[in-house]
Design a protein around this motif. Structure first.
Motif, PDB file in Angstrom:
ATOM      1  N   ILE A 423      79.215  66.132   6.616  1.00  0.00           N
ATOM      2  CA  ILE A 423      80.025  67.264   6.138  1.00  0.00           C
ATOM      3  C   ILE A 423      81.432  67.171   6.720  1.00  0.00           C
ATOM      4  CG2 ILE A 423      80.329  69.778   6.236  1.00  0.00           C
ATOM      5  CD1 ILE A 423      77.295  70.063   6.183  1.00  0.00           C
ATOM      6  N   ALA A 424      81.509  66.893   8.038  1.00  0.00           N
ATOM      7  CA  ALA A 424      82.813  66.786   8.696  1.00  0.00           C
ATOM      8  C   ALA A 424      83.638  65.637   8.121  1.00  0.00           C
ATOM      9  CB  ALA A 424      82.614  66.596  10.203  1.00  0.00           C
ATOM     10  N   VAL A 425      82.978  64.504   7.843  1.00  0.00           N
ATOM     11  CA  VAL A 425      83.683  63.354   7.265  1.00  0.00           C
ATOM     12  C   VAL A 425      84.239  63.706   5.890  1.00  0.00           C
ATOM     13  CG1 VAL A 425      83.357  61.033   6.309  1.00  0.00           C
ATOM     14  CG2 VAL A 425      82.446  61.595   8.565  1.00  0.00           C
ATOM     15  N   ASN A 426      83.430  64.370   5.072  1.00  0.00           N
ATOM     16  CA  ASN A 426      83.887  64.746   3.734  1.00  0.00           C
ATOM     17  C   ASN A 426      85.087  65.692   3.793  1.00  0.00           C
ATOM     18  OD1 ASN A 426      82.100  63.237   2.167  1.00  0.00           O
ATOM     19  ND2 ASN A 426      80.512  64.806   2.232  1.00  0.00           N
ATOM     20  N   ILE A 427      85.017  66.676   4.683  1.00  0.00           N
ATOM     21  CA  ILE A 427      86.139  67.626   4.807  1.00  0.00           C
ATOM     22  C   ILE A 427      87.400  66.898   5.257  1.00  0.00           C
ATOM     23  CG2 ILE A 427      87.006  69.618   6.102  1.00  0.00           C
ATOM     24  CD1 ILE A 427      84.110  70.659   6.162  1.00  0.00           C
ATOM     25  N   LEU A 428      87.254  66.035   6.260  1.00  0.00           N
ATOM     26  CA  LEU A 428      88.400  65.281   6.775  1.00  0.00           C
ATOM     27  C   LEU A 428      89.038  64.423   5.682  1.00  0.00           C
ATOM     28  CD1 LEU A 428      90.153  64.155   9.114  1.00  0.00           C
ATOM     29  CD2 LEU A 428      88.330  62.479   9.531  1.00  0.00           C
ATOM     30  N   LEU A 429      88.206  63.720   4.922  1.00  0.00           N
ATOM     31  CA  LEU A 429      88.736  62.810   3.902  1.00  0.00           C
ATOM     32  C   LEU A 429      89.286  63.563   2.693  1.00  0.00           C
ATOM     33  CD1 LEU A 429      86.020  60.010   4.032  1.00  0.00           C
ATOM     34  CD2 LEU A 429      88.363  59.869   4.850  1.00  0.00           C
ATOM     35  N   LEU A 430      88.665  64.681   2.331  1.00  0.00           N
ATOM     36  CA  LEU A 430      89.183  65.463   1.206  1.00  0.00           C
ATOM     37  C   LEU A 430      90.565  66.025   1.525  1.00  0.00           C
ATOM     38  CD1 LEU A 430      85.979  67.389   0.050  1.00  0.00           C
ATOM     39  CD2 LEU A 430      87.185  65.582  -1.195  1.00  0.00           C
ATOM     40  N   ILE A 431      90.746  66.447   2.780  1.00  0.00           N
ATOM     41  CA  ILE A 431      92.067  66.949   3.186  1.00  0.00           C
ATOM     42  C   ILE A 431      93.064  65.795   3.289  1.00  0.00           C
ATOM     43  CG2 ILE A 431      93.364  68.068   5.044  1.00  0.00           C
ATOM     44  CD1 ILE A 431      90.825  69.688   5.656  1.00  0.00           C
ATOM     45  N   GLY A 432      92.648  64.714   3.955  1.00  0.00           N
ATOM     46  CA  GLY A 432      93.539  63.567   4.125  1.00  0.00           C
ATOM     47  C   GLY A 432      93.910  62.919   2.810  1.00  0.00           C
ATOM     48  N   GLY A 433      92.949  62.903   1.863  1.00  0.00           N
ATOM     49  CA  GLY A 433      93.206  62.283   0.572  1.00  0.00           C
ATOM     50  C   GLY A 433      94.253  63.001  -0.249  1.00  0.00           C
ATOM     51  N   GLN A 434      94.528  64.254   0.075  1.00  0.00           N
ATOM     52  CA  GLN A 434      95.559  65.000  -0.637  1.00  0.00           C
ATOM     53  C   GLN A 434      96.964  64.564  -0.226  1.00  0.00           C
ATOM     54  OE1 GLN A 434      94.907  69.218  -0.214  1.00  0.00           O
ATOM     55  NE2 GLN A 434      92.734  69.063  -0.692  1.00  0.00           N
ATOM     56  N   PHE A 435      97.069  63.885   0.913  1.00  0.00           N
ATOM     57  CA  PHE A 435      98.394  63.582   1.447  1.00  0.00           C
ATOM     58  C   PHE A 435      98.662  62.094   1.635  1.00  0.00           C
ATOM     59  CE2 PHE A 435      97.144  67.778   2.970  1.00  0.00           C
ATOM     60  CZ  PHE A 435      98.246  68.545   2.597  1.00  0.00           C
ATOM     61  N   MET A 436      97.630  61.250   1.561  1.00  0.00           N
ATOM     62  CA  MET A 436      97.826  59.834   1.861  1.00  0.00           C
ATOM     63  C   MET A 436      97.243  58.942   0.781  1.00  0.00           C
ATOM     64  SD  MET A 436      97.286  59.308   5.951  1.00  0.00           S
ATOM     65  CE  MET A 436      97.710  57.579   5.724  1.00  0.00           C
ATOM     66  N   GLU A 437      97.804  57.737   0.676  1.00  0.00           N
ATOM     67  CA  GLU A 437      97.284  56.708  -0.218  1.00  0.00           C
ATOM     68  C   GLU A 437      95.915  56.250   0.290  1.00  0.00           C
ATOM     69  OE1 GLU A 437      96.477  52.969  -2.020  1.00  0.00           O
ATOM     70  OE2 GLU A 437      96.843  53.220   0.126  1.00  0.00           O
ATOM     71  N   PRO A 438      94.929  56.027  -0.621  1.00  0.00           N
ATOM     72  CA  PRO A 438      93.549  55.756  -0.195  1.00  0.00           C
ATOM     73  C   PRO A 438      93.391  54.613   0.796  1.00  0.00           C
ATOM     74  CG  PRO A 438      93.611  56.163  -2.547  1.00  0.00           C
ATOM     75  CD  PRO A 438      95.034  56.123  -2.089  1.00  0.00           C
ATOM     76  N   SER A 439      94.036  53.480   0.549  1.00  0.00           N
ATOM     77  CA  SER A 439      93.845  52.319   1.423  1.00  0.00           C
ATOM     78  C   SER A 439      94.337  52.602   2.833  1.00  0.00           C
ATOM     79  CB  SER A 439      94.574  51.101   0.839  1.00  0.00           C
ATOM     80  OG  SER A 439      94.031  50.749  -0.413  1.00  0.00           O
ATOM     81  N   GLY A 440      95.509  53.222   2.952  1.00  0.00           N
ATOM     82  CA  GLY A 440      96.040  53.546   4.276  1.00  0.00           C
ATOM     83  C   GLY A 440      95.158  54.532   5.012  1.00  0.00           C
ATOM     84  N   ASN A 470      85.304  60.032  -1.794  1.00  0.00           N
ATOM     85  CA  ASN A 470      86.314  60.983  -1.308  1.00  0.00           C
ATOM     86  C   ASN A 470      87.713  60.541  -1.705  1.00  0.00           C
ATOM     87  OD1 ASN A 470      85.409  63.326   0.599  1.00  0.00           O
ATOM     88  ND2 ASN A 470      84.038  61.631   1.104  1.00  0.00           N
ATOM     89  N   MET A 471      87.960  59.236  -1.643  1.00  0.00           N
ATOM     90  CA  MET A 471      89.271  58.726  -2.061  1.00  0.00           C
ATOM     91  C   MET A 471      89.498  58.968  -3.555  1.00  0.00           C
ATOM     92  SD  MET A 471      90.574  57.607   0.735  1.00  0.00           S
ATOM     93  CE  MET A 471      89.676  59.005   1.409  1.00  0.00           C
ATOM     94  N   GLU A 472      88.412  58.860  -4.343  1.00  0.00           N
ATOM     95  CA  GLU A 472      88.502  59.172  -5.775  1.00  0.00           C
ATOM     96  C   GLU A 472      89.029  60.582  -5.985  1.00  0.00           C
ATOM     97  OE1 GLU A 472      85.548  57.882  -8.955  1.00  0.00           O
ATOM     98  OE2 GLU A 472      84.313  58.085  -7.191  1.00  0.00           O
ATOM     99  N   ILE A 473      88.378  61.536  -5.307  1.00  0.00           N
ATOM    100  CA  ILE A 473      88.759  62.940  -5.476  1.00  0.00           C
ATOM    101  C   ILE A 473      90.172  63.171  -4.962  1.00  0.00           C
ATOM    102  CG2 ILE A 473      88.177  65.306  -4.812  1.00  0.00           C
ATOM    103  CD1 ILE A 473      85.237  64.392  -4.709  1.00  0.00           C
ATOM    104  N   GLY A 474      90.544  62.471  -3.880  1.00  0.00           N
ATOM    105  CA  GLY A 474      91.889  62.610  -3.347  1.00  0.00           C
ATOM    106  C   GLY A 474      92.964  62.187  -4.335  1.00  0.00           C
TER     107      GLY A 474
END
Length: 538
Positions: A423-440, A470-474
């Motif tokens: 759950i924590a990983v998903n939240i972290l990546l969903l938030i991060g994916g809104q601001f960063m390029e997936p590979s980075g 998660n990167m997809e959704i981001g």
């Protein structure tokens, strides 16, 4: 304290408007210079290591293959095949667009490339038959994300390089989730179509389906070459990327002829007689089967000591000749001509095309359009590798300060288990994916969460698929969702309208994320059935 300083540096540089790659690299250099006990020489070593990473060498070649396959002709053929397959359902054109995105995803490994190639044609087609611009744009923005989930995937290569897991297993792990995500989107479209009474295309019959498959076949065979070569033990994923780039270039230039000096030059001319066309087409089917047979049988029997290339060529040749003769026999009856005359009449057509290919071979390889495709592919590669190199430097700084270990100890200490950790990983990546390029983002986050996942018994391949989803959704969530900007660019809609159009289908992908997160066998069934479990030694 050191961790807070490092992350504060990154966020500050991002907020003042620096590009992601520069922010990651500069924050790492400043931290090493003024806070850490690390030597500045580690910066040079880390950046040099990014360029020497064998797994990452696959990225530029997959990008190049994607660039050649992104020509309008390939996308149009895929869309026609998809329409022939599912277009007769209610909302069929939208469903066909999703299916075309799935097929193109298997050729490109890139979400933005999928949106551009398929969306440019599919959105216009949907508008012509009565779909709203918003609905069509929302479909393509979401379906385009499958570009990084269905193998081969550039993001999967980045994850594998960051965590040192098998690229081959990651590619296999994406097959079932990728098909499942596409199917869920198509089901959602069908439900909406029934409620809104969206149009359905007429059923065009199996003949049209076969014709569409034949036209798209040379493009789709790239998937067979990549996956068959890797899992047949013929070449590594990096070598597969090189083969894919060369194959894509040859198909675009000399088979589909969508670019280069042979552009719009048909294989047959109106001046060719019916007998010549029938004979030529029959031998084309025979030669095509023979080439496919030799490649597939090589993948299947590469390790065999009893089956030689001569044996494979003999059997393939016999079947290919039988196919050619059978085709010519069936077609020659309609024009009241003999099999032999048709075959002989087709030889001048072969001669004309082969001479043309030989004469135009080097002008095609070094022509203006080829150079332009390579230049665009190089620009994309440089941009992506710059971000990855700086992200690897940032990850090196994290590791030097033992930040992943400290995070692991803290999470285990406060009682995290595998369920709450994901759950924590998903939240972290969903938030991060809104601001960063997936590979980075993956290069930064993966080294931090990977050791924690290993401690909690989370499968490394399963973790990788969760991160990719998660990167997809981001890529379809504001403010930095790349697919949103690409869709806005090809439709002329404002970003706000694209976001509103995409949001209903984002909910489908969120449900899909929950399923992938808590049903591990969706990700692990194929790779472990074929290649066995991933063994982590670090």
């Amino acid at each position: 304290m050191e961790a807070l300083i490092l992350f504060a540096l990154v966020l500050t540089l991002l907020f003042i408007g620096l590009p992601v790659g520069i922010a990651l690299g500069l924050s790492s250099i400043l931290f090493i210079t003024f806070v850490s006990h690390e030597s500045l020489s580690s910066v040079a070593i880390s950046l040099f290591g990014a360029g020497q990473h064998y797994t990452l060498l696959a990225i530029p070649f997959f990008i190049l293959a994607s660039s050649f396959m992104s020509t309008g002709g390939v996308a149009k053929r895929l869309i026609n095949f998809a329409i022939a397959s599912v277009g007769h359902f209610r909302g069929g054109l939208a469903m066909a667009s999703v299916l075309a995105c799935m097929m193109f995803a298997a050729l490109s490994g890139s979400s933005p490339a999928t949106v551009v190639a398929i969306g440019t044609i599919a959105i216009a087609g949907m508008r012509q038959v009565g779909y709203s611009k918003e609905f069509a744009s929302g479909i393509i923005a979401n379906a385009g994300t499958l570009g990084i989930l269905i193998p081969p995937s550039i993001v999967m290569v980045v994850y594998a390089a960051s965590t040192e897991v098998s690229v081959g297993r990651m590619f296999l792990a994406g097959v079932i989730p990728g098909l499942m995500a596409g199917l869920m989107l198509m089901i959602a479209i069908y439900i909406v179509a029934r409620k809104k009474n969206l149009p359905a295309e007429p059923w065009r019959g199996f003949q049209e389906l076969v014709r569409g498959g034949k036209e798209a076949g040379w493009g789709l065979f790239l998937v067979v070459i990549i996956m068959g070569g890797i899992y047949g033990g013929v070449f590594t994923p990096t070598e597969a990327a090189v083969v894919a780039a060369v194959y894509s270039m040859l198909i675009a230039l000399f088979v589909y002829r969508d670019m280069g000096p042979l552009k719009e030059t048909s294989w047959t001319l109106e001046s060719d007689s019916q007998a010549a066309r029938v004979g030529f087409n029959g031998t084309v089917y025979g030669v095509s089967f023979f080439l496919v047979w030799m490649i597939m049988s090589f993948f299947a029997t590469a390790d065999s000591e009893t089956i030689s290339s001569g044996d494979r060529a003999l059997w393939g040749g016999i079947i290919a000749i039988a196919i050619a003769i059978f085709y010519v026999y069936k077609r020659s009856q309609g024009i009241n001509d003999s099999i032999g005359h048709c075959l002989v009449s087709g030889l001048p057509v072969w001669k004309r095309n082969l001479v043309l290919i030989v004469r135009k071979f080097f002008p095609a390889l070094f022509g203006k359009e080829t150079r332009q495709v390579m230049l665009e592919g190089t620009k994309t590669t440089v941009m992506l590798m710059f971000i990855i190199a700086n992200a690897l430097l940032f990850a090196h700084t994290l590791a030097a300060e033992r930040i992943p270990q400290m995070v692991t100890e803290w999470m285990l200490g406060v009682g995290f288990n595998w369920f709450t950790f994901l759950i924590a990983v998903n939240i972290l990546l969903l938030i991060g994916g809104q601001f960063m390029e997936p590979s980075g983002l993956l290069v930064i986050v993966a080294p931090v969460v990977f050791p924690i996942a290993m401690q909690l018994g989370v499968d490394p391949i399963h973790l990788g698929i969760i991160m990719v989803v998660n990167m997809e959704i981001g890529m379809i969530t504001p403010p930095i969702g790349l697919n949103l900007f690409v869709t806005s660019g090809i439709t002329g809609m404002s970003l706000a309208k694209v976001v509103r159009a995409a949001m209903p289908f984002v909910m489908v992908l969120m449900l899909f994320l929950v399923l992938v997160t808590y049903i591990p066998w969706l990700s692990t069934l194929l790779p472990y059935s074929i290649m066995g479990p991933e063994i982590v030694t670090h």
